[in-house]
Design an enzyme around this catalytic site. Structure first.
Site, PDB file in Angstrom:
ATOM      1  N   LEU A  97       0.847  -1.203   0.000  1.00 42.77           N
ATOM      2  CA  LEU A  97       0.000   0.000   0.000  1.00 42.77           C
ATOM      3  C   LEU A  97       0.882   1.253   0.000  1.00 42.77           C
ATOM      4  O   LEU A  97       1.947   1.268   0.619  1.00 42.77           O
ATOM      5  CB  LEU A  97      -0.907  -0.012   1.227  1.00 42.77           C
ATOM      6  CG  LEU A  97      -1.907  -1.179   1.274  1.00 42.77           C
ATOM      7  CD1 LEU A  97      -2.533  -1.300   2.660  1.00 42.77           C
ATOM      8  CD2 LEU A  97      -2.987  -1.022   0.206  1.00 42.77           C
ATOM      9  N   HIS A 113       2.067 -11.674   9.188  1.00 44.22           N
ATOM     10  CA  HIS A 113       3.239 -12.030   8.395  1.00 44.22           C
ATOM     11  C   HIS A 113       3.789 -13.368   8.891  1.00 44.22           C
ATOM     12  O   HIS A 113       3.930 -13.565  10.103  1.00 44.22           O
ATOM     13  CB  HIS A 113       4.301 -10.930   8.543  1.00 44.22           C
ATOM     14  CG  HIS A 113       5.513 -11.179   7.713  1.00 44.22           C
ATOM     15  ND1 HIS A 113       5.527 -10.999   6.347  1.00 44.22           N
ATOM     16  CD2 HIS A 113       6.746 -11.625   8.041  1.00 44.22           C
ATOM     17  CE1 HIS A 113       6.715 -11.327   5.869  1.00 44.22           C
ATOM     18  NE2 HIS A 113       7.482 -11.705   6.878  1.00 44.22           N
TER      19      HIS A 113
HETATM   20  C1  GRF Z   1      -0.442 -16.362   5.271  1.00 42.22           C
HETATM   21  O1  GRF Z   1       0.617 -17.210   5.596  1.00 42.22           O
HETATM   22  C2  GRF Z   1      -0.091 -14.930   5.601  1.00 42.22           C
HETATM   23  O2  GRF Z   1       0.687 -14.796   6.747  1.00 42.22           O
HETATM   24  C3  GRF Z   1       0.695 -14.549   4.387  1.00 42.22           C
HETATM   25  O3  GRF Z   1       0.007 -15.145   3.307  1.00 42.22           O
HETATM   26  C4  GRF Z   1      -0.684 -16.303   3.770  1.00 42.22           C
HETATM   27  C5  GRF Z   1      -2.121 -16.120   3.414  1.00 42.22           C
HETATM   28  O4  GRF Z   1      -2.893 -17.244   3.656  1.00 42.22           O
HETATM   29  N1  GRF Z   1       0.870 -13.127   4.307  1.00 42.22           N
HETATM   30  P1  GRF Z   1      -4.480 -17.172   3.552  1.00 42.22           P
HETATM   31  O5  GRF Z   1      -4.835 -16.504   2.209  1.00 42.22           O
HETATM   32  O6  GRF Z   1      -4.999 -16.392   4.713  1.00 42.22           O
HETATM   33  O7  GRF Z   1      -4.923 -18.611   3.567  1.00 42.22           O
END
Ligand code: GRF
Length: 192
Positions: A97, A113
């Site tokens: 963003l 994250h």
């Molecule tokens: C998760 O591991 C999140 O931490 C990362 O991307 C993944 C997304 O998974 N940023 P989801 O789309 O919520 O299943």
């Protein structure tokens, strides 16, 4: 009749780009009486994001924007303001963003994250943790500021790396923890 109308809850938008398993867990959390949030919108930069299916299942408004330039971002900002959104949860949202977007919602954007920040900002976090022979990987929920994966940390969960782990097996175990960590982070910042 539900006891809570949700009218006093924080109006929240979830931003996704992919599968949306964190979105699903946040929806489930928002349905709890004790939850301080109500999810008003799902926003994606990817019209093919699998997680968009939850819009239909849980009857939550969805919108897709390409986020490619400031005009597109302005449209998102207008949409969020029209819907009185007061909290934005990035959940597997793969776009960075702009500063101006973040300034419009200062202190109101969270991200999850898949690493123990400040270690391994950016992509391929589990691969990096395994390569470095780390004992633990994990996940972090943090406020979003204008530097990638660098805002104030709200909470973290460690996940032990097993000998035979691949980035995929590790990611799966970390994701299970993410589903608990995000609601806990929201409780931590919003329930006084
Ligand atoms: C998760 O591991 C999140 O931490 C990362 O991307 C993944 C997304 O998974 N940023 P989801 O789309 O919520 O299943």
């Amino acid at each position: 009749m539900a006891l809570s109308t949700g009218s006093n809850k924080i109006k929240t938008a979830i931003f996704i780009s992919g599968t949306g398993s964190n979105l699903k867990s946040l929806i489930k959390f928002s349905e709890l009486k004790k939850s301080p949030i109500i999810i008003k919108m799902i926003i994606s930069n990817n019209s093919k994001a699998k997680g968009l299916k939850y819009s239909k299942i849980y009857k939550i408004k969805k919108k897709v924007f390409d986020f490619k330039n400031s005009l597109s971002e302005k449209k998102v900002i207008n949409e969020l303001k029209e819907n009185n959104i007061d909290l934005i949860c990035l959940a597997g949202f793969m776009k960075i963003l702009s500063k101006s977007f973040i300034n419009n919602f200062k202190g109101k954007i969270l991200n999850i994250h898949p690493s123990l920040l400040p270690k391994y900002k950016g992509l391929n976090t589990h691969e990096k943790a395994i390569k470095n022979n780390d004992k633990y990987s994990g996940c972090t929920v943090h406020f979003v500021n204008s530097k990638l994966d660098s805002g104030r940390i709200i909470n973290q969960k460690k996940v032990r790396i097993k000998k035979l782990d691949t980035p995929k097996t590790l990611a799966k175990r970390v994701l299970m923890q993410e589903h608990k960590l995000y609601p806990a982070a929201i409780m931590k910042i919003l329930s006084l």
